[in-house]
Design an enzyme around this catalytic site. Structure first.
Site, short mmCIF file in Angstrom:
data_model
loop_
_atom_site.label_atom_id
_atom_site.label_comp_id
_atom_site.label_asym_id
_atom_site.label_seq_id
_atom_site.Cartn_x
_atom_site.Cartn_y
_atom_site.Cartn_z
N HIS A 1 -29.74 14.29 -81.85
CA HIS A 1 -30.21 15.28 -82.81
C HIS A 1 -29.05 16.09 -83.38
O HIS A 1 -28.33 16.75 -82.64
CB HIS A 1 -31.19 16.22 -82.08
CG HIS A 1 -31.82 17.24 -82.94
ND1 HIS A 1 -31.69 18.59 -82.71
CD2 HIS A 1 -32.62 17.12 -84.03
CE1 HIS A 1 -32.38 19.26 -83.61
NE2 HIS A 1 -32.96 18.40 -84.43
N HIS B 1 -27.72 21.96 -91.34
CA HIS B 1 -29.11 22.28 -91.04
C HIS B 1 -29.62 23.56 -91.69
O HIS B 1 -30.68 23.58 -92.33
CB HIS B 1 -29.32 22.39 -89.52
CG HIS B 1 -30.71 22.79 -89.15
ND1 HIS B 1 -31.11 24.10 -89.02
CD2 HIS B 1 -31.82 22.05 -88.92
CE1 HIS B 1 -32.39 24.14 -88.72
NE2 HIS B 1 -32.84 22.92 -88.64
#
Ligand code: G3P
Ligand code: MG
Length: 225
Positions: free
Chosen positions: A6, A47
């Site tokens: 991730h 992100h």
């Protein structure tokens, strides 16, 4: 159960950096997830909406210039990479889950995945394109209908996985805080895989495995080797 690194191996190196991607590859990850945003004519692997948490910069990423973004420190001297830089590093050595963060990403990712197939040793089977932004995901699906898409949620929908089937998704990508056995069974009945984020503890993995979950996104791929 598939293990997906991730934001790269983000528990071991600064998230979404080339270093995090390289560590994931060294650990033998079969798949890596990353986030992409569009700014100043480029796809950046990052992100957050704002720059402060993960860099020494300030402001909203999508409002910045390439010159500004290129020179930020994203941790341990790493820069914010472009999607093309990450694709060049990975070069078809594992699957890549590309999460579209917001507007103007679908067209650019469609173009770059085509280019990476032509130049970097990727095949259409290497990609899963995912998003919480379901209209952007639908735009991507219209551009490259042959690729797998993952419908992201951070809730438990009233109609369970129905929306993901309507989107033509390959997978339903769920938050570990909301997934339950009924949702997993509903998704499977519709022919969807179920992938769950973010799972760093073996006991959570075991619980999800008992539900029949097909894969997990983890910041610590080293723990699940
Ligand atoms: O794709 C799984 C996960 O990355 C979705 O949430 O906020 O970590 O991008 P987020
Ligand atoms: Mg993500």
């Amino acid at each position: 159960m598939q293990i997906i690194a991730h934001r790269g191996a983000s528990g071991l190196a600064p998230e979404n950096t080339l270093k995090a991607m390289a560590v994931a590859i060294e650990l033998g990850a079969g798949a890596i997830e990353l986030d992409v945003q569009w700014a100043d004519g480029e796809l950046w692997v990052f992100h957050d909406r704002r720059l402060e948490r993960c860099t020494d910069g300030h402001g909203v990423l999508t409002e910045q210039s390439t010159a500004y973004l290129m020179n930020l420190d994203a941790g341990q001297g790493e820069s914010i990479p472009t999607l093309w830089q990450v694709m060049t590093l990975i070069a078809g050595r594992c699957d890549l889950h590309i999460e579209l963060k917001g507007a103007h990403t679908a067209e650019a990712v469609a173009a770059l995945t085509h280019r990476a197939e032509a130049e970097l040793g990727f095949t259409p089977a290497h990609w899963v394109i995912s998003s919480f932004h379901h209209p952007e995901l639908a735009r991507f699906k219209a551009l490259r209908p042959e690729l797998r898409i993952g419908a992201l949620i951070a809730n438990l929908p009233l109609q369970l996985a129905e929306f993901a089937e309507r989107l033509g998704a390959w997978s339903l990508n769920c938050d570990v805080d909301f997934v339950d056995a009924e949702l997993v069974a509903d998704a499977h009945q519709r022919g969807l895989k179920v992938l769950v984020y973010t799972v760093d503890e073996m006991s959570d993995r075991d619980t999800l495995a008992a539900m029949g979950v097909d894969g997990i996104f983890t910041n610590r791929p080293d723990r699940f080797k």
